[in-house]
Design an enzyme around this catalytic site. Structure first.
Site, PDB file in Angstrom:
ATOM      1  N   CYS A   1      27.276  34.098  40.914  1.00 16.26           N
ATOM      2  CA  CYS A   1      27.860  33.699  39.639  1.00 16.26           C
ATOM      3  C   CYS A   1      27.469  32.286  39.217  1.00 16.26           C
ATOM      4  O   CYS A   1      27.727  31.888  38.078  1.00 16.26           O
ATOM      5  CB  CYS A   1      29.372  33.825  39.706  1.00 16.26           C
ATOM      6  SG  CYS A   1      29.934  35.480  40.189  1.00 16.26           S
TER       7      CYS A   1
ATOM      8  N   HIS B   1      32.468  30.097  34.197  1.00 18.00           N
ATOM      9  CA  HIS B   1      32.162  31.460  34.614  1.00 18.00           C
ATOM     10  C   HIS B   1      33.358  32.357  34.314  1.00 18.00           C
ATOM     11  O   HIS B   1      34.501  32.001  34.604  1.00 18.00           O
ATOM     12  CB  HIS B   1      31.837  31.476  36.108  1.00 18.00           C
ATOM     13  CG  HIS B   1      31.854  32.829  36.720  1.00 18.00           C
ATOM     14  ND1 HIS B   1      31.207  33.905  36.162  1.00 18.00           N
ATOM     15  CD2 HIS B   1      32.467  33.282  37.852  1.00 18.00           C
ATOM     16  CE1 HIS B   1      31.405  34.972  36.926  1.00 18.00           C
ATOM     17  NE2 HIS B   1      32.169  34.619  37.947  1.00 18.00           N
TER      18      HIS B   1
ATOM     19  N   ASN C   1      33.669  40.445  34.407  1.00 15.01           N
ATOM     20  CA  ASN C   1      32.894  39.508  35.210  1.00 15.01           C
ATOM     21  C   ASN C   1      31.475  40.048  35.344  1.00 15.01           C
ATOM     22  O   ASN C   1      31.256  41.052  36.010  1.00 15.01           O
ATOM     23  CB  ASN C   1      33.556  39.359  36.580  1.00 15.01           C
ATOM     24  CG  ASN C   1      32.819  38.397  37.501  1.00 15.01           C
ATOM     25  OD1 ASN C   1      31.663  38.038  37.273  1.00 15.01           O
ATOM     26  ND2 ASN C   1      33.475  37.984  38.567  1.00 15.01           N
TER      27      ASN C   1
END
EC number: 2.3.1.180
Length: 333
Positions: free
Chosen positions: A122, A258, A289
Site C-alpha cells: 500500500c 492510503h 482498499n
C-alpha cells in the site's frame, strides 16, 4: 578525479497529470455478506466501505493500467513517446517475469521506455513517486509514468470475516515531469520488518503448487495490530513529511492518505490537528482498499469532482504490508 560527466536533470520534479480506472462491476456489501456472518452496518462502521469494484477477466492488471495511464498522459499534455520510464507498483501481477511494466510501456506506444515493477504494498505509489522524482532530477528520464494497480479480488478470502469486505480492484497513474520549483517534497519512508506477519499472504505459491494446501493463497491481516500501528505511527510519519517540506498542517489544502479504513483516516486527521479547511480524501467508501492504486485513484477523484484543484498542496501517505510506509507533500497537477 572522475571522468564521468555530471548529470543534467531538471532542478525539480512535479506531477503533471493523473488518471484512474475502476472496473465496471460495483460490488455492494450485500454481496460480501453472502459468505460471512456480519452486517452492512458493521462493515460501514468498522471501515467506512459501502461498495467496491471487482475486475472482470478482461480487466487485467495491464488493461486497467493502460486505461489509467492513457488518461494521465493526456492530462499531462504529452505523448506516450516522451515517457522515459514506466514504474508499476503491484502485488497482484501473477507472472514472476517479465514485469507487467514492459507490456504496458509497449502497448502505450512509448519509445522503448525503461520499465519495471516494484512490490511495496500500500506504500507502493509513494515508493514509485520517489523513484520517479529521482530519475528526473538525476537526468535519466524527462517524464516518468508511475502506476499503482491491483486486482485484490484475486487474493481475497471471501470467507475471512476480517478481510473479505476490505479489498477492491483498480488502477491509478500519474505522469511526473520536470519543474522549475519544488513540487514534490522530501519523502519520509521506511519499513518495520519485525511486524511483517501482521499483513501477509497466507502461504507461499510453492505450497499451493505442491499441493500442501488446497486453498488458493489470500491476504490476511491482524486487524487490531495494523490499526494501532497505522493510527499512532503513521501520524508521526505524516508530521515528519510536513516538517521535511517546511510546512505546518494549516498550510495544507488536501490530505490524501492510503484508503485502508475510514476510522484510521479520521484518527490521523485528529492526531495531525488538520484544520476543517483541509479536504480529506474518502474514496474508501465506494472504492475500498486498492493498495498501491489507492492514493492515485483518490487523487484523481478529488480533482475530477472539484473537491481539490490544480496547484493545491497535498500531503500523501501510504502504509501497509511489510510493514512499509512512504509520505510526502506534493503540488496537485
Amino acid at each position: 578525479m572522475s571522468k564521468i560527466k555530471p548529470s543534467k536533470g531538471a532542478p525539480y520534479a512535479r506531477i503533471l497529470g493523473v488518471g484512474g480506472y475502476r472496473p465496471t462491476r460495483v460490488v455492494p456489501n450485500e454481496v460480501i455478506l453472502e459468505k460471512i456472518d456480519s452486517s452492512d452496518e458493521w462493515i460501514r462502521s468498522r471501515s467506512g466501505i459501502e461498495t467496491r469494484h471487482w475486475a472482470s477477466d478482461e480487466e487485467t492488471v495491464a488493461a486497467m493500467s493502460i486505461e489509467a495511464s492513457g488518461k494521465a498522459i493526456a492530462d499531462a499534455g504529452i505523448s506516450a513517446q516522451q515517457i522515459g520510464a514506466v514504474i508499476v507498483s503491484t502485488v497482484t501481477h501473477f507472472k514472476q517475469t517479465p514485469a507487467v511494466a514492459t507490456e504496458i510501456a509497449d502497448k502505450l506506444g512509448t519509445a522503448r521506455a525503461a520499465a519495471f515493477d516494484i512490490s511495496a504494498g500500500c506504500a507502493g505509489f509513494g515508493y514509485g513517486l520517489t523513484l520517479a522524482k529521482g530519475l528526473i532530477v538525476e537526468g535519466s528520464a524527462e517524464y516518468v509514468l508511475v502506476i499503482g494497480v491491483e486486482r485484490l479480488s484475486d487474493l481475497t478470502d471471501l470467507e475471512d470475516r476480517a478481510t473479505a469486505f476490505l479489498f477492491g480492484d483498480g488502477a491509478g497513474a500519474v505522469v511526473v515531469g520536470p519543474s522549475k520549483e519544488p513540487a514534490i517534497g522530501p519523502t519520509v519512508w521506511g519499513s518495520e520488518g519485525d511486524k511483517s506477519e501482521t499483513i501477509k499472504q497466507t502461504v507461499p505459491w510453492t505450497d499451493y503448487r505442491s499441493g500442501e494446501v488446497e486453498r488458493f493463497p489470500a491476504i490476511t491481516q491482524e486487524g487490531q495490530a495494523v490499526f494501532r500501528w497505522a493510527v499512532f505511527e503513521m501520524a508521526k510519519v505524516a508530521k515528519e513529511a510536513l516538517d521535511a517540506a517546511g510546512l505546518d498542517p494549516a498550510d495544507l489544502d488536501v490530505f490524501i492518505p492510503h484508503q485502508a479504513n475510514e476510522r484510521i483516516i479520521d484518527s490521523m486527521v485528529k492526531t495531525l490537528k488538520l484544520p476543517e479547511s483541509v479536504t480529506v480524501a474518502r474514496d474508501i467508501r465506494t472504492t475500498g482498499n486498492t493498495s498501491a492504486a489507492s492514493i492515485p485513484l483518490a487523487m484523481e477523484r478529488l480533482l475530477a469532482t472539484g473537491e481539490a484543484k490544480s496547484g493545491d498542496t497535498a500531503l500523501v501517505i501510504g502504509f501497509g504490508a511489510g510493514l512499509v510506509y512512504a509520505a510526502t507533500v506534493v503540488t496537485l497537477p
